[in-house]
Design an enzyme around this catalytic site. Structure first.
Site, PDB file in Angstrom:
ATOM      1  N   ARG A  72       0.826  -1.216   0.000  1.00 41.57           N
ATOM      2  CA  ARG A  72       0.000   0.000   0.000  1.00 41.57           C
ATOM      3  C   ARG A  72       0.859   1.265   0.000  1.00 41.57           C
ATOM      4  O   ARG A  72       0.391   2.322  -0.399  1.00 41.57           O
ATOM      5  CB  ARG A  72      -0.985  -0.005   1.166  1.00 41.57           C
ATOM      6  N   GLU A 109       7.131  -9.892  14.941  1.00 44.08           N
ATOM      7  CA  GLU A 109       6.730 -10.573  16.170  1.00 44.08           C
ATOM      8  C   GLU A 109       6.441 -12.050  15.944  1.00 44.08           C
ATOM      9  O   GLU A 109       6.454 -12.847  16.864  1.00 44.08           O
ATOM     10  CB  GLU A 109       5.528  -9.871  16.821  1.00 44.08           C
TER      11      GLU A 109
END
Length: 184
Positions: A72, A109
């Site tokens: 994006r 993560e």
């Protein structure tokens, strides 16, 4: 939401971004910018506000290139480059660029990601504005700044539509100036 946008632009952004719960996976709230992109006046105002991070106080362009991060970030960075009158450089996931590249891997993560940029995308000393849609943990932005350095350029600033402040992405930016039109 706080941020660097004018109150009018902030209200417009807030009205045109939808939260989509549990996308792309459970527990994630996706920020859907489709309505904003579909609104010509709002999209134009966002592009101009993001481009301001590549200008000095007089309005003169102070960067040589705009780098956009997949995917994006491309949607926002390419028109920002046009607004500034400079070139656009895509930063992509591995295997998407056809010539020699620099690569940087970084921790997420839940694993690791790698980004690449064409090795010849920047001339030595070029000043670069990084543009993305969202600053979350800062890993993508930090890796992109590292790619700019590897390519011989200097990261001038990062300009994003949204900053998710609860993820503390600013901490990963190592002092890189940040413009966030909206901060959540």
């Amino acid at each position: 939401m706080a941020g660097d946008a004018s109150p009018e632009l902030a209200a417009t952004i807030d009205s045109l971004i939808r939260d989509v719960p549990d996308f792309p996976k459970p527990g994630v709230v996706f920020k859907d910018i489709s309505l904003l992109l579909d609104d010509h006046a709002a999209f134009t105002a966002v592009v101009q506000a993001l481009a301001d991070a590549g200008r000095d106080d007089s309005g003169a362009t102070v960067v040589d290139k705009v780098v956009g991060m997949e995917a994006r970030g491309f949607i926002l960075a390419a028109p920002v480059a046009l607004a500034l009158g400079v070139g656009f450089v895509p930063v992509r996931k591995p295997g998407k660029l056809p010539r020699a590249t620099y690569a940087v891997s970084y921790a997420l993560e839940y694993g690791e990601e790698t980004l690449e940029m064409h090795a010849d995308a920047l001339a030595p000393g070029e000043r670069v504005l990084l543009v993305d849609d969202v600053l979350a943990t800062g890993g993508t932005a930090a890796a992109t700044a590292e790619l700019v350095t590897k390519g011989g350029g200097t990261a001038h600033a990062l300009s994003v539509l949204l900053e998710l402040s609860f993820l503390d992405g600013r901490a990963a930016l190592d002092g890189l100036p940040l413009t966030a039109l909206r901060t959540i």
